[in-house]
Design an enzyme around this catalytic site. Structure first.
Site, PDB file in Angstrom:
ATOM      1  N   ASN A 304       0.835  -1.196   0.000  1.00 50.03           N
ATOM      2  CA  ASN A 304       0.000   0.000   0.000  1.00 50.03           C
ATOM      3  C   ASN A 304       0.871   1.247   0.000  1.00 50.03           C
ATOM      4  OD1 ASN A 304      -2.657   1.508   0.538  1.00 50.03           O
ATOM      5  ND2 ASN A 304      -1.368   2.229   2.218  1.00 50.03           N
ATOM      6  N   GLU A 305       0.712   2.070  -1.021  1.00 48.38           N
ATOM      7  CA  GLU A 305       1.294   3.412  -1.114  1.00 48.38           C
ATOM      8  C   GLU A 305       2.781   3.451  -0.774  1.00 48.38           C
ATOM      9  OE1 GLU A 305      -1.218   6.262   0.907  1.00 48.38           O
ATOM     10  OE2 GLU A 305      -2.824   5.968  -0.551  1.00 48.38           O
ATOM     11  N   ALA A 306       3.526   2.562  -1.422  1.00 56.57           N
ATOM     12  CA  ALA A 306       4.973   2.530  -1.192  1.00 56.57           C
ATOM     13  C   ALA A 306       5.669   3.778  -1.716  1.00 56.57           C
ATOM     14  CB  ALA A 306       5.576   1.282  -1.845  1.00 56.57           C
ATOM     15  N   SER A 343      -0.693   0.295  -6.163  1.00 57.45           N
ATOM     16  CA  SER A 343      -1.429   0.693  -4.957  1.00 57.45           C
ATOM     17  C   SER A 343      -0.860   1.983  -4.386  1.00 57.45           C
ATOM     18  CB  SER A 343      -1.365  -0.430  -3.908  1.00 57.45           C
ATOM     19  OG  SER A 343      -2.180  -0.139  -2.804  1.00 57.45           O
ATOM     20  N   HIS A 370      -4.508   5.538  -5.996  1.00 57.53           N
ATOM     21  CA  HIS A 370      -5.438   6.232  -5.108  1.00 57.53           C
ATOM     22  C   HIS A 370      -5.430   7.727  -5.401  1.00 57.53           C
ATOM     23  CE1 HIS A 370      -3.865   2.961  -2.102  1.00 57.53           C
ATOM     24  NE2 HIS A 370      -4.662   2.433  -3.022  1.00 57.53           N
TER      25      HIS A 370
END
Length: 612
Positions: A304-306, A343, A370
């Protein structure tokens, strides 16, 4: 000893310091040099200016700039609607309500080839928003109810977001309510009433589910609690989107790198072989437990959101390695399983992942990213550049990226949801609102009933305006009908989604919205009266109207009227529950015309029964 309050402050401070810091600011890929859009026009209206321009092939969006009239080119700055992380818009129009009415501005627009790049500005145009004079301008909306129409896309149905699913097992109280029970009820409600099919959440590999530990230096896998979580999800009727993260403590290269109040570990694995074994063991276990046919319908998302340091303690190349290893581990169980990413936050790293996998050969079955405070960008041109046919899934989207933001509890957030869903329809596969329930504790549990939480549904199970908006969308029919509009605010400030059901009945959804969060509480100058012309509908048709505004479906107004403090009393809970729905009221046609009042912000669902 650290108190709960101390931990909450620490988690929030850490989040605020790191949330805007990218893991790697450098662009990894070459992007096309796009010209600015042609045919820019600016139409002044009461309280706003509407800009329109021609589409530019290859653009994922457009960035609107503004300066005082007559300014030099270097004075232009992007128009900031105060929404969050991406100011570029995907559509070929923009409504600016951020300027001062009566003041002339120059506007110019640049094409956006990727979220981190902006092209040159085009030639400017000048416009002046008209001051409000106490009148309510009229917008004419004509619906061709007899047209053949086209299938109506439903981007809200595939997925919804949630707090980590381990909370389904939590028996703690929040606001006097059992967390697990109410989280389950919220997910069941969005499934049953809205038709949502999948839930996506963080932390399925977090230590609170006990999936991985090392005993005498050897890995031990235990999916007992994962089974309980996914059994619950499937019992609701949902499927999980399996976000593979965060890192189990015993597998982390740096277990002190954490995010959130619950301490999700954000470091790479200390041993990639053991990480791959964990992933493949989990996937194999899921197939053994739930069956091949079931799990082949699930998506497996990597991390998630690396691209934010708050979620990834290492570099972009290191995350690309994680992606390669994880994708290979999933596919080692069954090549047909779907794996994807990046992501990312704010539409980042999409180009970078596709560039990387074009060289590494790793599969990308779906692209995820996102955004908040705006409609999602159109990433189809990016996929086309890399020859990718991956599905496009926005696994997080919402009105604001900010925790505890009052805008989450406003009617404006509901019209934002309607705007974003309409904008994205037909150009992506899923738009997942973040999140279903206010039982959400990334930066601490809810401190009061209305606290600006991300949830569509409050602690206590009361629908917010955003949930009502999602539910209104679910009432739209199978066939989208053509609409034409004119007048002050048409096809911009005032938007319409018209549909016909298979039984011949009609459902029309109208709303009044601006992206400008400075107008979240409304602006009387932006109110409009809609003259809705329904070609093909008889004057005696059975018509109802369901309103969503400050007086209908707004839990904030309702709670204030009841005198709710931090938490409702038992009597107030009952009163809130009694008002937890929207009411359809009879409406009367004048010939084939219906007049609809639309404050800003507000929405109205009009239903017309099929002819007898």
């Amino acid at each position: 000893m650290t108190t709960g309050t101390d931990r909450e402050i620490s988690a929030r401070d850490d989040w605020e310091q790191r949330i805007s810091t990218r893991s790697d600011q450098r662009d990894a890929t070459a992007v096309p040099d796009l010209p600015p859009p042609d045919a820019l026009s600016a139409t002044p209206g009461q309280g706003h200016v509407t800009l329109r321009w021609a589409a530019v092939p290859g653009a994922v969006g457009y960035l609107v700039h503004r300066a005082p009239a007559g300014s030099p080119r270097d004075a232009f700055v992007p128009v900031d609607h105060r929404g969050g992380d991406v100011l570029s818009v995907p559509d070929t129009w923009y409504v600016d309500t951020t300027g001062e009415p009566g003041t002339a501005y120059d506007y110019a627009v640049a094409s956006v080839p990727t979220v981190n790049e902006c092209g040159v500005l085009g030639d400017p145009v000048t416009a002046t928003a008209l001051p409000g004079d106490g009148s309510v301008p009229e917008v004419r909306v004509a619906v061709d109810t007899t047209a053949e129409g086209t299938p109506l896309p439903r981007p809200w149905q595939p997925m919804i977001g949630s707090e980590r699913l381990s909370q389904l097992l939590c028996e703690d109280l929040s606001g006097g309510r059992v967390i697990g029970t109410e989280l389950r009820a919220a997910l069941a409600r969005v499934h049953d009433e809205v038709g949502v099919a999948t839930v996506r959440a963080h932390s399925i590999l977090h230590d609170d589910l006990g999936v991985y530990r090392e005993v005498d230096g050897e890995p031990v896998h235990d999916f007992t609690l994962v089974d309980r979580v996914y059994d619950t999800i499937l019992d609701i009727g949902l499927r999980p989107c399996v976000e593979l993260g965060f890192m189990p403590r015993d597998l982390a290269s740096d277990p002190d790198k954490k995010v959130f109040e619950y301490g999700g570990i954000i470091s790479p694995p200390k041993d990639y072989d053991r990480w791959a074994d964990l992933v493949s063991a989990l996937v194999r276990h899921l197939i053994d437990r739930y069956g091949e046919d079931e799990v082949l319908g699930w998506d497996f998302e990597v991390w998630n959101e690396a691209n934010l340091t708050v979620f990834w303690s290492s570099t972009r190349p290191e995350w690309m390695k994680l992606y390669d290893v994880t994708a290979a581990a999933v596919k080692s169980v069954d090549e047909r399983l779907a794996v994807g990413g990046p992501s990312s936050a704010a539409a980042g790293w999409v180009d970078e992942l596709l560039e990387h996998t074009s060289r590494s050969g790793s599969p990308v079955d779906f692209v995820t990213t996102h955004t908040y405070g705006n409609a999602p960008l159109d990433v189809r041109p990016t996929l086309e550049r890399y020859g990718s046919d991956a599905r496009i899934v926005w696994t997080e989207w919402g009105v604001t990226p900010t925790h505890f933001n009052p805008v989450n509890d406003t009617v404006s957030s509901a019209t934002f949801l309607l705007h974003g869903m309409k904008s994205s329809a037909g150009r992506l596969d899923a738009l997942s609102y973040w999140v279903a329930s206010d039982h959400f504790e990334e930066l601490g549990r809810p401190p009061r009933f209305l606290h600006g939480g991300f949830g569509l549904i409050t602690v206590g199970g009361i629908a917010k305006s955003r949930y009502h908006a999602l539910h209104l969308l679910a009432h739209l029919g199978e066939t989208e009908l053509p609409v034409s509009a004119d007048g002050d605010g048409a096809d911009g400030l005032v938007q319409t989604w018209a549909s016909r059901h298979d039984d011949g009945s009609l459902t029309l959804l109208l709303w009044n919205h601006t992206l400008d969060q400075g107008k979240a509480e409304g602006d009387p100058a932006l109110a409009r009266t809609v003259r809705l012309e329904l070609d093909g509908v008889a004057s005696g048709a059975d018509v109802t109207a369901t309103r969503l505004d400050a007086d209908h479906g707004d839990v904030t107004t309702l709670a204030a009227g009841l005198g709710v403090g931090d938490w409702p009393t038992d009597e107030q809970w009952e009163q809130l529950k009694a008002a937890d729905s929207l009411t359809a009221e009879p409406a009367t046609l004048d010939g084939n015309v219906l007049e609809v009042a639309l404050a800003q912000p507000s929405a109205v669902l009009v239903r017309i029964a099929a002819p007898a």
